[in-house]
Design a protein around this motif. Structure first.
Motif, PDB file in Angstrom:
ATOM      1  N   UNK A 267       8.982  23.865  -4.002  1.00 61.02           N
ATOM      2  CA  UNK A 267       8.673  23.893  -5.426  1.00 61.02           C
ATOM      3  C   UNK A 267       9.830  24.483  -6.231  1.00 61.02           C
ATOM      4  N   UNK A 268      10.408  25.575  -5.735  1.00 60.04           N
ATOM      5  CA  UNK A 268      11.560  26.170  -6.424  1.00 60.04           C
ATOM      6  C   UNK A 268      12.720  25.175  -6.486  1.00 60.04           C
ATOM      7  N   UNK A 269      13.028  24.551  -5.352  1.00 62.55           N
ATOM      8  CA  UNK A 269      14.156  23.618  -5.321  1.00 62.55           C
ATOM      9  C   UNK A 269      13.913  22.433  -6.251  1.00 62.55           C
ATOM     10  N   UNK A 270      12.673  21.958  -6.305  1.00 59.14           N
ATOM     11  CA  UNK A 270      12.366  20.804  -7.145  1.00 59.14           C
ATOM     12  C   UNK A 270      12.434  21.168  -8.620  1.00 59.14           C
ATOM     13  N   UNK A 271      11.833  22.293  -8.995  1.00 62.22           N
ATOM     14  CA  UNK A 271      11.840  22.715 -10.397  1.00 62.22           C
ATOM     15  C   UNK A 271      13.264  22.954 -10.880  1.00 62.22           C
ATOM     16  N   UNK A 272      14.058  23.689 -10.106  1.00 65.24           N
ATOM     17  CA  UNK A 272      15.428  23.958 -10.543  1.00 65.24           C
ATOM     18  C   UNK A 272      16.281  22.698 -10.511  1.00 65.24           C
ATOM     19  N   UNK A 273      16.031  21.833  -9.541  1.00 66.30           N
ATOM     20  CA  UNK A 273      16.783  20.587  -9.503  1.00 66.30           C
ATOM     21  C   UNK A 273      16.505  19.712 -10.713  1.00 66.30           C
ATOM     22  N   UNK A 274      15.258  19.701 -11.159  1.00 67.97           N
ATOM     23  CA  UNK A 274      14.913  18.906 -12.335  1.00 67.97           C
ATOM     24  C   UNK A 274      15.458  19.525 -13.619  1.00 67.97           C
ATOM     25  N   UNK A 275      15.320  20.833 -13.763  1.00 71.06           N
ATOM     26  CA  UNK A 275      15.723  21.497 -15.003  1.00 71.06           C
ATOM     27  C   UNK A 275      17.238  21.666 -15.131  1.00 71.06           C
TER      28      UNK A 275
ATOM     29  N   UNK B  10      14.843  30.623 -20.859  1.00 75.13           N
ATOM     30  CA  UNK B  10      13.774  29.947 -20.130  1.00 75.13           C
ATOM     31  C   UNK B  10      12.456  30.673 -20.335  1.00 75.13           C
ATOM     32  N   UNK B  11      11.394  29.894 -20.454  1.00 74.50           N
ATOM     33  CA  UNK B  11      10.045  30.401 -20.626  1.00 74.50           C
ATOM     34  C   UNK B  11       9.229  29.972 -19.411  1.00 74.50           C
ATOM     35  N   UNK B  12       8.736  30.950 -18.648  1.00 72.26           N
ATOM     36  CA  UNK B  12       7.974  30.688 -17.424  1.00 72.26           C
ATOM     37  C   UNK B  12       6.511  31.005 -17.720  1.00 72.26           C
ATOM     38  N   UNK B  13       5.679  29.964 -17.814  1.00 78.22           N
ATOM     39  CA  UNK B  13       4.284  30.131 -18.219  1.00 78.22           C
ATOM     40  C   UNK B  13       3.357  30.029 -17.007  1.00 78.22           C
ATOM     41  N   UNK B  14       2.344  30.912 -16.970  1.00 81.20           N
ATOM     42  CA  UNK B  14       1.483  31.083 -15.797  1.00 81.20           C
ATOM     43  C   UNK B  14       2.391  31.490 -14.635  1.00 81.20           C
TER      44      UNK B  14
ATOM     45  N   UNK C  29      15.420  26.904 -24.240  1.00 78.44           N
ATOM     46  CA  UNK C  29      16.060  25.729 -23.656  1.00 78.44           C
ATOM     47  C   UNK C  29      15.174  25.066 -22.611  1.00 78.44           C
ATOM     48  N   UNK C  30      14.482  25.890 -21.825  1.00 77.33           N
ATOM     49  CA  UNK C  30      13.730  25.397 -20.674  1.00 77.33           C
ATOM     50  C   UNK C  30      12.337  26.018 -20.644  1.00 77.33           C
ATOM     51  N   UNK C  31      11.373  25.256 -20.129  1.00 81.34           N
ATOM     52  CA  UNK C  31      10.019  25.781 -19.923  1.00 81.34           C
ATOM     53  C   UNK C  31       9.538  25.346 -18.549  1.00 81.34           C
ATOM     54  N   UNK C  32       8.942  26.290 -17.820  1.00 85.29           N
ATOM     55  CA  UNK C  32       8.211  25.971 -16.593  1.00 85.29           C
ATOM     56  C   UNK C  32       6.730  26.190 -16.881  1.00 85.29           C
ATOM     57  N   UNK C  33       5.932  25.182 -16.615  1.00 84.91           N
ATOM     58  CA  UNK C  33       4.477  25.244 -16.764  1.00 84.91           C
ATOM     59  C   UNK C  33       3.859  25.128 -15.385  1.00 84.91           C
ATOM     60  N   UNK C  34       3.066  26.115 -14.982  1.00 83.36           N
ATOM     61  CA  UNK C  34       2.401  26.078 -13.676  1.00 83.36           C
ATOM     62  C   UNK C  34       0.958  26.541 -13.857  1.00 83.36           C
ATOM     63  N   UNK C  35       0.149  25.761 -14.587  1.00 83.32           N
ATOM     64  CA  UNK C  35      -1.179  26.228 -14.981  1.00 83.32           C
ATOM     65  C   UNK C  35      -2.200  26.151 -13.849  1.00 83.32           C
ATOM     66  N   UNK C  36      -3.363  26.754 -14.039  1.00 82.13           N
ATOM     67  CA  UNK C  36      -4.447  26.607 -13.064  1.00 82.13           C
ATOM     68  C   UNK C  36      -4.989  25.185 -13.075  1.00 82.13           C
TER      69      UNK C  36
END
Length: 380
Positions: A224-232, A240-244, A304-311
């Protein structure tokens, strides 16, 4: 981080009977397509003319199904395939003796060959994206390192403790089935308990509450880390804004990428997890509180960036609107429910953000659950 519902823990909503019960009745039928939730669709012929959501079946099979929930007045019924008259080529003998009709409710697909399980999950993700968001996805749900034949991957496990021993609940029931060994649990799996444990995702260590959330598949945090950072593709100096944000898994690696000139803000509803994210990620701004409420009053500058990882229920419109208000160049959305993801992607689309990439991961083999990571960017 996303919080998948505990296996086998779903409870049916209390409702008033709508006529005579049909529970226990049996019908012979041809099984239709797979549906979201670990079952397949069966359409009974007249005079019943009812849709039945059937577990322990596969598309195209001819089965005898037994109704487990339903009355004359219900729009649909639920059932189990209790006899297979014509089997799919993808059917296998369940490796676990506790899997099957009227047994442990934790695994949906033990009767399905592992490649076919992933094909079913792929079909579900595609159907949800098409039906709820009008999107076409040509990808496939991918295997993740860390389990063998879909077994022994679960690092934490919750048993029901009874006077007779350990057990698991039946599907949509409080009834307990005694289980002396769960085959998807690692032999060293631990049960949730108070205290602090340490999880490692190289090169970092993360303090996690023993009864708090952490991904249960050993391969999940890394992929998940590799995929999120690879995409962003975060750049030095970006915000960066990391939500949830949980205990800061994504925040820690975002912080590495944006460096001292950058900034990472982590918002998490669970105060213990939020406090731990501050320890795990020195230098971030950690805020405990409901994501929609915090965003409504704070951090209203551009990011610049947002990560969304909601329930499981997704971010929903109020949060999506707040994210769009920050005008990020890219959003990475981590989702444990494809229906909620599709609904939120549809909302993003109405606000000018388009899906650029999506990957699906089989983080929960033998169950119907699937994890997706989507990349969104501003239209134009």
């Amino acid at each position: 981080m996303s919080r998948p519902q505990r296996r086998g823990s779903h409870r049916p909503r209390a409702k008033q009977p709508r006529g005579a019960s049909r529970v226990g009745e049996r019908f012979e039928a041809i099984v239709g397509p797979v549906a979201h939730g670990g079952h397949c669709v069966v359409r009974l012929d007249p005079p019943e003319a009812r849709v039945v959501f059937v577990r322990h079946a596969l598309p195209g099979e001819r089965v005898v199904l037994e109704i487990t929930e339903g009355t004359d007045g219900d729009r649909f019924w639920r059932g189990d395939a209790v006899e297979v008259l014509e089997a799919s080529a993808d059917r296998v003998t369940a490796p676990c003796v506790f899997a099957g009709p009227d047994r442990c409710g934790g695994c949906d697909f033990q009767h399905v060959a592992l490649p076919a399980q992933r094909a079913l999950k792929t079909a579900i993700v595609r159907e949800q994206l098409s039906r709820l968001a009008g999107l076409t996805w040509a990808g496939e749900v991918e295997a993740v390192p860390g389990d063998v034949d879909g077994l022994r991957w679960r690092t934490r496990h919750h048993f029901v403790h009874t006077s007779s021993g350990l057990g698991m609940r039946k599907h949509r029931s409080r009834e307990v089935v005694l289980v002396d060994d769960c085959l998807i649990a690692r032999t060293d799996a631990r049960e949730p308990a108070p205290g602090i444990v340490v999880e490692t995702v190289e090169p970092h260590e993360f303090q996690v509450a023993g009864d708090g959330f952490w991904q249960v598949h050993p391969g999940a945090p890394r992929i998940l880390v590799d995929t999120v950072l690879g995409m962003l593709a975060p750049q030095p100096g970006e915000t960066a804004l990391d939500l949830y944000a949980g205990v800061g898994l994504f925040s820690r690696f975002l912080l590495d990428a944006v460096g001292e000139r950058g900034r990472v803000v982590a918002i998490e509803g669970d105060r213990t997890a939020s406090d731990l994210s501050g320890r795990n990620c020195p230098g971030i701004t950690a805020r405990a509180g409901s994501v929609d409420e915090v965003l409504a009053t704070s951090f209203d500058q551009p990011f610049d960036l947002v990560v969304l990882d909601p329930p499981r229920e997704g971010a929903r419109r109020a949060v999506v609107e707040q994210v769009v208000d920050r005008a990020p160049r890219a959003v990475a959305y981590v989702a444990c429910d494809p229906a909620a993801l599709a609904r939120d992607l549809a909302t993003f689309a109405t606000l000018g953000y388009e899906l650029q990439e999506l990957r699906g991961f089989d983080l929960f083999p033998m169950t119907h659950h699937v994890e997706c990571v989507a990349l969104l960017t501003r239209r134009g």
